[in-house]
Structures are given as C-alpha cells and as structure tokens.
Design a protein around this motif. Structure first.
Motif, PDB file in Angstrom:
ATOM      1  N   ASP A   8       0.875  -1.170   0.000  1.00  0.00           N
ATOM      2  CA  ASP A   8       0.000   0.000   0.000  1.00  0.00           C
ATOM      3  C   ASP A   8       0.915   1.225   0.000  1.00  0.00           C
ATOM      4  O   ASP A   8       1.621   1.469   0.991  1.00  0.00           O
ATOM      5  CB  ASP A   8      -0.894  -0.022   1.240  1.00  0.00           C
ATOM      6  CG  ASP A   8      -1.966   1.053   1.190  1.00  0.00           C
ATOM      7  OD1 ASP A   8      -2.928   0.893   0.422  1.00  0.00           O
ATOM      8  OD2 ASP A   8      -1.847   2.046   1.941  1.00  0.00           O
ATOM      9  N   LEU A   9       0.906   1.980  -1.110  1.00  0.00           N
ATOM     10  CA  LEU A   9       1.870   3.077  -1.212  1.00  0.00           C
ATOM     11  C   LEU A   9       1.455   4.054  -2.298  1.00  0.00           C
ATOM     12  O   LEU A   9       0.799   3.689  -3.273  1.00  0.00           O
ATOM     13  CB  LEU A   9       3.270   2.543  -1.500  1.00  0.00           C
ATOM     14  CG  LEU A   9       3.608   2.013  -2.899  1.00  0.00           C
ATOM     15  CD1 LEU A   9       5.101   1.756  -3.003  1.00  0.00           C
ATOM     16  CD2 LEU A   9       2.845   0.760  -3.270  1.00  0.00           C
ATOM     17  N   GLU A  10       1.866   5.305  -2.117  1.00  0.00           N
ATOM     18  CA  GLU A  10       1.656   6.338  -3.124  1.00  0.00           C
ATOM     19  C   GLU A  10       2.746   6.255  -4.194  1.00  0.00           C
ATOM     20  O   GLU A  10       3.790   5.627  -3.992  1.00  0.00           O
ATOM     21  CB  GLU A  10       1.672   7.733  -2.478  1.00  0.00           C
ATOM     22  CG  GLU A  10       0.479   8.032  -1.594  1.00  0.00           C
ATOM     23  CD  GLU A  10       0.637   7.508  -0.177  1.00  0.00           C
ATOM     24  OE1 GLU A  10       1.712   6.956   0.150  1.00  0.00           O
ATOM     25  OE2 GLU A  10      -0.324   7.640   0.608  1.00  0.00           O
ATOM     26  N   LEU A  11       2.499   6.910  -5.319  1.00  0.00           N
ATOM     27  CA  LEU A  11       3.483   6.895  -6.395  1.00  0.00           C
ATOM     28  C   LEU A  11       4.801   7.508  -5.953  1.00  0.00           C
ATOM     29  O   LEU A  11       5.875   7.067  -6.391  1.00  0.00           O
ATOM     30  CB  LEU A  11       2.937   7.640  -7.619  1.00  0.00           C
ATOM     31  CG  LEU A  11       3.846   7.659  -8.843  1.00  0.00           C
ATOM     32  CD1 LEU A  11       4.207   6.253  -9.296  1.00  0.00           C
ATOM     33  CD2 LEU A  11       3.198   8.445  -9.985  1.00  0.00           C
ATOM     34  N   ALA A  12       4.758   8.509  -5.085  1.00  0.00           N
ATOM     35  CA  ALA A  12       6.007   9.121  -4.612  1.00  0.00           C
ATOM     36  C   ALA A  12       6.919   8.084  -3.970  1.00  0.00           C
ATOM     37  O   ALA A  12       8.145   8.126  -4.135  1.00  0.00           O
ATOM     38  CB  ALA A  12       5.704  10.247  -3.624  1.00  0.00           C
ATOM     39  N   SER A  13       6.337   7.133  -3.239  1.00  0.00           N
ATOM     40  CA  SER A  13       7.151   6.096  -2.602  1.00  0.00           C
ATOM     41  C   SER A  13       7.775   5.168  -3.637  1.00  0.00           C
ATOM     42  O   SER A  13       8.917   4.713  -3.473  1.00  0.00           O
ATOM     43  CB  SER A  13       6.294   5.290  -1.624  1.00  0.00           C
ATOM     44  OG  SER A  13       5.903   6.086  -0.534  1.00  0.00           O
ATOM     45  N   VAL A  14       7.040   4.856  -4.700  1.00  0.00           N
ATOM     46  CA  VAL A  14       7.599   4.034  -5.769  1.00  0.00           C
ATOM     47  C   VAL A  14       8.801   4.730  -6.400  1.00  0.00           C
ATOM     48  O   VAL A  14       9.876   4.138  -6.560  1.00  0.00           O
ATOM     49  CB  VAL A  14       6.529   3.748  -6.846  1.00  0.00           C
ATOM     50  CG1 VAL A  14       7.144   2.991  -8.023  1.00  0.00           C
ATOM     51  CG2 VAL A  14       5.366   2.963  -6.265  1.00  0.00           C
ATOM     52  N   ILE A  15       8.615   5.997  -6.743  1.00  0.00           N
ATOM     53  CA  ILE A  15       9.694   6.745  -7.399  1.00  0.00           C
ATOM     54  C   ILE A  15      10.912   6.855  -6.493  1.00  0.00           C
ATOM     55  O   ILE A  15      12.055   6.606  -6.924  1.00  0.00           O
ATOM     56  CB  ILE A  15       9.195   8.144  -7.804  1.00  0.00           C
ATOM     57  CG1 ILE A  15       8.084   8.029  -8.849  1.00  0.00           C
ATOM     58  CG2 ILE A  15      10.344   8.998  -8.338  1.00  0.00           C
ATOM     59  CD1 ILE A  15       7.370   9.329  -9.134  1.00  0.00           C
ATOM     60  N   GLU A  16      10.704   7.224  -5.240  1.00  0.00           N
ATOM     61  CA  GLU A  16      11.829   7.372  -4.310  1.00  0.00           C
ATOM     62  C   GLU A  16      12.548   6.047  -4.089  1.00  0.00           C
ATOM     63  O   GLU A  16      13.782   6.011  -3.968  1.00  0.00           O
ATOM     64  CB  GLU A  16      11.321   7.938  -2.995  1.00  0.00           C
ATOM     65  CG  GLU A  16      10.882   9.400  -3.100  1.00  0.00           C
ATOM     66  CD  GLU A  16      10.051   9.847  -1.918  1.00  0.00           C
ATOM     67  OE1 GLU A  16       9.940   9.073  -0.944  1.00  0.00           O
ATOM     68  OE2 GLU A  16       9.499  10.971  -1.975  1.00  0.00           O
TER      69      GLU A  16
END
Length: 221
Positions: free
Chosen positions: A34-42
């Motif tokens: 469960d995560l936002e796109l910002a977490s994927v990118i980072e």
C-alpha cells in the motif's frame, strides 16, 4: 508484445487484477503493498536502499499494518501479529522480530527487479492511481527513474485513474505513457474485472495459465 506486466501500486487491487488477467503469479517488488506513487519513485531512485532500514518500521493504523518510515510504504501482509496479541494487531516487538525475514524477502525481490531491468524483457508497468493523486510530472519522473535502472530497459507505462486526467495534463504525456480509467467497486477490494479487462485489452501481453486457485489470490495477513 510485452513479456511482463508489473504493478506499481497503489494497493492490492492492481496486483490481483494483473495476476488475474495475465496468469502470472511470480512476485514483483511492489506487489500487495500500500503506497503512493512518490514512494515508488523514491524507492527506485534509491535502488531500494530506503526500504525496511532497521529502526524505522512501526505499527500503523492501530496495528493493522506496519509502516516503514524510510519509504512510507505500508505493509499489510508481510508482518504477522503474535497469536496472543489483543485484537490480532501488530506490536512493535512483533515487527522488530520479523524484520530480518521481511527484509530478506524484499532484498530478493530487489535483485529480481534489477535482473529484469537488465534483461531483454519488454515490460508494461501499471500505476493504479486509486485516488487520482498523481499528475503528468509525477509520471515523467517515474519514467525517468525506470529508465535510469538500466539504459537499455524496454518498457511502457499505463497510468490508470478513477477519472480522466485534466485535458492539459493528458496532452503533455509523451509516447510510451498512456492513461485509462477503472472505476472502484464499493465493498470489493479486487476492483472491477470488466474495467481492468478493458483497460489492458489494447496491450499485447504474454499470458500463462495460472496454477489452480492461485491467480490473484491475496496473501494471508
């Protein structure tokens, strides 16, 4: 033809639907998280070094999951509450004891991700923007992060929203990033099968027959 279809969150709906449609049950790094796109990118920009560092994981949502403060990823399935835990909820002690096992799993998945990026496989990455939070700049940053993982990596991006993006935002998307919509289904975490079938239909995906009873099966909490 895309050799793989890989989900980039937001939550379990995307993993379930991709596995149901493709029949692929091999795990990828962001499955079931469960995560936002910002977490994927980072996480991609950090080459996964920001995830599950010691001392940064703690109970979240009243113990329903573990939150990794280094990446803002919420783990609903990897950590298990102790059998005698009140309400079956996670404690800090349970998370600390299980952290080495969970880190080993994600270290393995990070190596799988690197190997896939360095291979000749063509990958369709799907970001399910479940709350219409992202914009074109976020998708461009995601594409840059994926490109840096290996210069020769061949991939496409599908941005799935609940509603269409603003026309100006959609017009700025370059070739290789497409958008579509899938509506939520109240009370059904798996989402709308017909909507996902329609959204992925334009993409030629390799499909394999899943083992009986495994396609899209959500892991036990």
């Amino acid at each position: 033809m895309y050799d793989l279809c890989v989900g980039l969150g937001y939550h379990c709906e995307s993993t379930h639907q991709i596995r149901r449609i493709t029949g692929e049950d091999r795990a990828h790094y962001f499955d079931w998280l469960d995560l936002e796109l910002a977490s994927v990118i980072e996480t991609l920009e950090a080459d996964f070094a920001n995830v599950l560092r010691p001392g940064l994981s703690e109970p979240f949502s009243d113990g329903a999951c573990a939150l990794d403060r280094g990446s803002d990823i919420r783990f609903f399935h990897e950590f298990r509450a102790d059998a005698d835990a009140p309400g079956g909820l996670l404690t800090q002690d349970a998370i600390d004891r299980q952290l080495p096992r969970v880190r080993a799993k994600f270290d393995f998945l990070a190596e799988r991700w690197r190997a896939t990026s360095a291979s000749a496989a063509r990958v369709l990455y799907v970001h399910h923007d479940a709350f219409d939070e992202s914009d074109t700049d976020d998708l461009l940053r995601l594409r840059a992060a994926l490109s840096r993982s290996h210069p020769g990596h061949r991939f496409g991006l599908l941005w799935l929203r609940r509603t269409p993006p603003p026309p100006r935002s959609a017009a700025r998307l370059p070739d290789g990033i497409r958008w579509d919509t899938v509506e939520p289904v109240p009370g059904r975490w798996e989402g709308d099968d017909a909507g996902w079938d329609r959204a992925l239909a334009p993409f030629p995906l390799r499909r394999r027959a899943p083992a009986p009873g495994t396609a899209g099966a959500r892991p036990a909490a």
